[in-house]
Design a protein around this motif. Structure first.
Motif, PDB file in Angstrom:
ATOM      1  N   PRO A  19       0.822  -1.222   0.000  1.00 47.00           N
ATOM      2  CA  PRO A  19       0.000   0.000   0.000  1.00 47.00           C
ATOM      3  C   PRO A  19       0.853   1.268   0.000  1.00 47.00           C
ATOM      4  N   THR A  20       1.981   1.244   0.728  1.00 45.60           N
ATOM      5  CA  THR A  20       2.829   2.445   0.780  1.00 45.60           C
ATOM      6  C   THR A  20       3.373   2.775  -0.601  1.00 45.60           C
ATOM      7  N   LYS A  21       3.766   1.757  -1.357  1.00 44.99           N
ATOM      8  CA  LYS A  21       4.270   2.010  -2.716  1.00 44.99           C
ATOM      9  C   LYS A  21       3.175   2.691  -3.552  1.00 44.99           C
ATOM     10  N   ASP A  22       1.963   2.122  -3.522  1.00 49.88           N
ATOM     11  CA  ASP A  22       0.870   2.679  -4.338  1.00 49.88           C
ATOM     12  C   ASP A  22       0.509   4.097  -3.886  1.00 49.88           C
ATOM     13  N   ILE A  23       0.430   4.276  -2.561  1.00 46.36           N
ATOM     14  CA  ILE A  23       0.035   5.590  -2.026  1.00 46.36           C
ATOM     15  C   ILE A  23       1.123   6.625  -2.322  1.00 46.36           C
ATOM     16  N   ALA A  24       2.385   6.237  -2.125  1.00 44.39           N
ATOM     17  CA  ALA A  24       3.488   7.188  -2.363  1.00 44.39           C
ATOM     18  C   ALA A  24       3.479   7.651  -3.817  1.00 44.39           C
ATOM     19  N   MET A  25       3.273   6.727  -4.750  1.00 44.28           N
ATOM     20  CA  MET A  25       3.260   7.125  -6.163  1.00 44.28           C
ATOM     21  C   MET A  25       2.109   8.101  -6.440  1.00 44.28           C
ATOM     22  N   LEU A  26       0.921   7.813  -5.898  1.00 42.62           N
ATOM     23  CA  LEU A  26      -0.228   8.711  -6.122  1.00 42.62           C
ATOM     24  C   LEU A  26       0.041  10.093  -5.533  1.00 42.62           C
ATOM     25  N   ILE A  27       0.581  10.104  -4.316  1.00 42.54           N
ATOM     26  CA  ILE A  27       0.811  11.383  -3.628  1.00 42.54           C
ATOM     27  C   ILE A  27       1.914  12.178  -4.331  1.00 42.54           C
ATOM     28  N   LEU A  28       2.955  11.490  -4.791  1.00 43.18           N
ATOM     29  CA  LEU A  28       4.049  12.184  -5.487  1.00 43.18           C
ATOM     30  C   LEU A  28       3.579  12.754  -6.826  1.00 43.18           C
ATOM     31  N   LEU A  29       2.774  11.981  -7.556  1.00 42.69           N
ATOM     32  CA  LEU A  29       2.285  12.477  -8.855  1.00 42.69           C
ATOM     33  C   LEU A  29       1.379  13.690  -8.650  1.00 42.69           C
ATOM     34  N   ASP A  30       0.520  13.610  -7.635  1.00 44.66           N
ATOM     35  CA  ASP A  30      -0.369  14.734  -7.327  1.00 44.66           C
ATOM     36  C   ASP A  30       0.457  15.965  -6.954  1.00 44.66           C
ATOM     37  N   SER A  31       1.486  15.740  -6.133  1.00 45.43           N
ATOM     38  CA  SER A  31       2.337  16.845  -5.698  1.00 45.43           C
ATOM     39  C   SER A  31       3.058  17.474  -6.895  1.00 45.43           C
ATOM     40  N   ALA A  32       3.550  16.625  -7.822  1.00 47.40           N
ATOM     41  CA  ALA A  32       4.254  17.149  -9.005  1.00 47.40           C
ATOM     42  C   ALA A  32       3.314  18.015  -9.848  1.00 47.40           C
ATOM     43  N   HIS A  33       2.053  17.590  -9.974  1.00 49.47           N
ATOM     44  CA  HIS A  33       1.078  18.393 -10.730  1.00 49.47           C
ATOM     45  C   HIS A  33       0.856  19.744 -10.050  1.00 49.47           C
ATOM     46  N   LEU A  34       0.713  19.715  -8.714  1.00 47.38           N
ATOM     47  CA  LEU A  34       0.483  20.969  -7.977  1.00 47.38           C
ATOM     48  C   LEU A  34       1.689  21.901  -8.100  1.00 47.38           C
TER      49      LEU A  34
END
Ligand SMILES: [Zn+2]
Length: 469
Positions: free
Chosen positions: A88-103
């Motif tokens: 779950p941490t791998k999946d969550i980290a990727m989602l959060i990092l991609l969202d952060s990069a967009h922001l």
């Protein structure tokens, strides 16, 4: 002699990043981003304090940005080792990092437009979406709780993870170092510890003992939380009161854990028929929607009662009236849906995200209730509302605050003071490093720990300070 260097979360809460050195091997415990006021955030742009290509591995405790947000910086700069964490941490980290990069990109484009007009060059974003995708290739096969992983062929260094009960997949990290010559070392990094008794994630696993070195979070080192049960009661009352008044409930929330917990509680109220099935509930955050899917994908990491419910076909995140709004157009359409209605949206501290549009639309109405369920840092719109601002500026417009603003404190996903003390006592460490805390909680916790662990050395490390283990 093995050493540890604190490259973040030292005398502050964010930027968790601790470098362990064993002979010629180097491992990071977390690689988090600094968040908050600029004097803290600017550290993200300074050299991280290590050579990425000389690093052998990163072990992630969980997927919050302040624990994984500097991964794109090292992965795009030559880090060729593995990132170890739960699935779950791998999946969550990727989602959060991609969202952060967009922001970060949006913020950069906005700043560039403004600064170009006065002849100033805008600072490039901290990292890009492409940098985040570099990280994806570094993730090792996900680690299960209790599984033992030998990190190096040359070095007797064994990793295992236990449940930290903070967010889905969050881990306490153990490293067993058994050199051929010299004394063995058992190191425990708490990561962020949960406070237990939650509906979605498990209680934190008690620490194994004894350990030689404990690196422990200290967020609430000087205080206890309000009880979770009382907080849920208050939450329910506020929601019901607003619906009865045909008003709108606005809940600014963090996308990970809090959003799912709020959904879970509203779902319970629907099942208990306290809220009519016709009252619409909008989860208006693409990131929270994606993370909710991660909960369903990795249900084996959830609280047993929740898994049992799922097996009995009682879905925790689905109920009549619930709508996941993914597109901006769907989000705008919520404004024309008549009240009563409930809107859950990011960002948690109202620093951006779709919640700002809802506040602009509904904050001036007396039958609106804004329920604040998370920590609000200084200078954020969320903090201004809590502090009783009569008007606030949203997208350049002055908005009168007529809505009822309610703060519910017991939703924190962190252990309180007495739980931290008990945790350290159970671990029986020779040496304790207190991290992930502001100066007051750190000092308070240090004093308390000295009382219960008189033979242990208790250290509040300096930022970039190096210590022997
Ligand atoms: Zn966290």
């Amino acid at each position: 002699m093995p050493t540890i260097t604190f490259l973040g979360a030292a005398q502050t809460v964010t930027g968790s990043c601790h470098l362990l050195t064993f002979k010629n091997r180097r491992y990071l415990l977390d690689c988090g981003q600094f968040q908050g006021p600029w004097h803290i955030e600017k550290r993200n742009y300074e050299p991280i304090g290590l050579v990425p290509s000389a690093l052998h591995g990163v072990i992630l405790s969980h997927g919050h940005l302040d624990h994984c947000g500097r991964l794109p910086l090292i992965c795009s700069a030559g880090f060729a080792g593995k990132i170890y964490c739960t699935h779950p941490t791998k999946d969550i980290a990727m989602l959060i990092l991609l969202d952060s990069a967009h922001l970060l990109k949006e913020e950069f484009l906005w700043k560039r437009r403004k600064l170009e007009r006065i002849g100033i060059k805008a600072k490039a974003p901290l990292y890009s979406v492409e940098d985040v995708w570099y990280c994806h290739e570094n993730f090792a096969t996900p680690v299960s709780f209790g599984q033992r992983i030998k990190l190096s062929r040359e070095l007797e260094l064994i990793l295992h993870l236990n449940d930290a009960g903070h967010v889905l997949g969050s881990a306490q990290i153990y490293l067993d170092y058994r050199p051929k010559k010299g004394k063995p070392l058992k190191i425990l990094y708490s990561g962020d510890l949960g406070d237990g008794g939650r509906p979605l994630v498990n209680d934190p696993t008690p620490p194994e003992s004894p350990v030689d070195v404990l690196i422990m979070e200290s967020t609430y080192g000087d205080r206890e939380h309000r009880s979770y049960k009382d907080s849920i009661e208050e939450f329910r009352e506020e929601v019901l009161r607003t619906i009865k008044n045909k008003g709108t409930v606005l809940i600014p929330t963090f996308a990970l854990e809090r959003a799912q917990e709020i959904l879970y509680h509203i779902g319970q109220m629907k099942r208990e028929r306290l809220i009519s099935k016709n009252v619409p509930v909008f989860l208006n955050s693409p990131l929270a929607i994606n993370i909710t899917r991660v909960f369903l994908k990795h249900r084996s990491f959830c609280q047993k009662a929740l898994v049992d419910d799922m097996q009995k076909r009682i879905p925790p995140f689905a109920f009549p009236g619930l709508k996941f709004t993914e597109t901006a157009e769907e989000s705008r359409m919520i404004h024309s849906v008549p009240s009563p209605k409930i809107v859950i949206a990011g960002s948690g501290m109202i620093t951006g995200g779709r919640i700002k549009h809802h506040l602009k639309h509904d904050l001036w109405k007396e039958n609106t209730t804004v329920i604040i369920v998370g920590y609000q840092a200084r200078d954020t719109l969320g903090r201004k509302l809590i502090d009783g601002a009569k008007t606030v500026k949203i997208f350049g417009e002055e908005i009168t605050v007529k809505a009822r603003i309610v703060t519910i404190n017991g939703f924190s996903a962190h252990a309180g003071k007495s739980q931290l003390i008990k945790y350290a006592q159970l671990a029986r460490p020779k040496k304790v490093f207190l991290v992930h805390g502001e100066p007051d909680p750190l000092q308070h916790l240090k004093r308390s720990l000295k009382g219960v662990l008189p033979r242990s050395e208790i250290i509040i490390p300096e930022f970039k300070g190096q210590y022997r283990l």
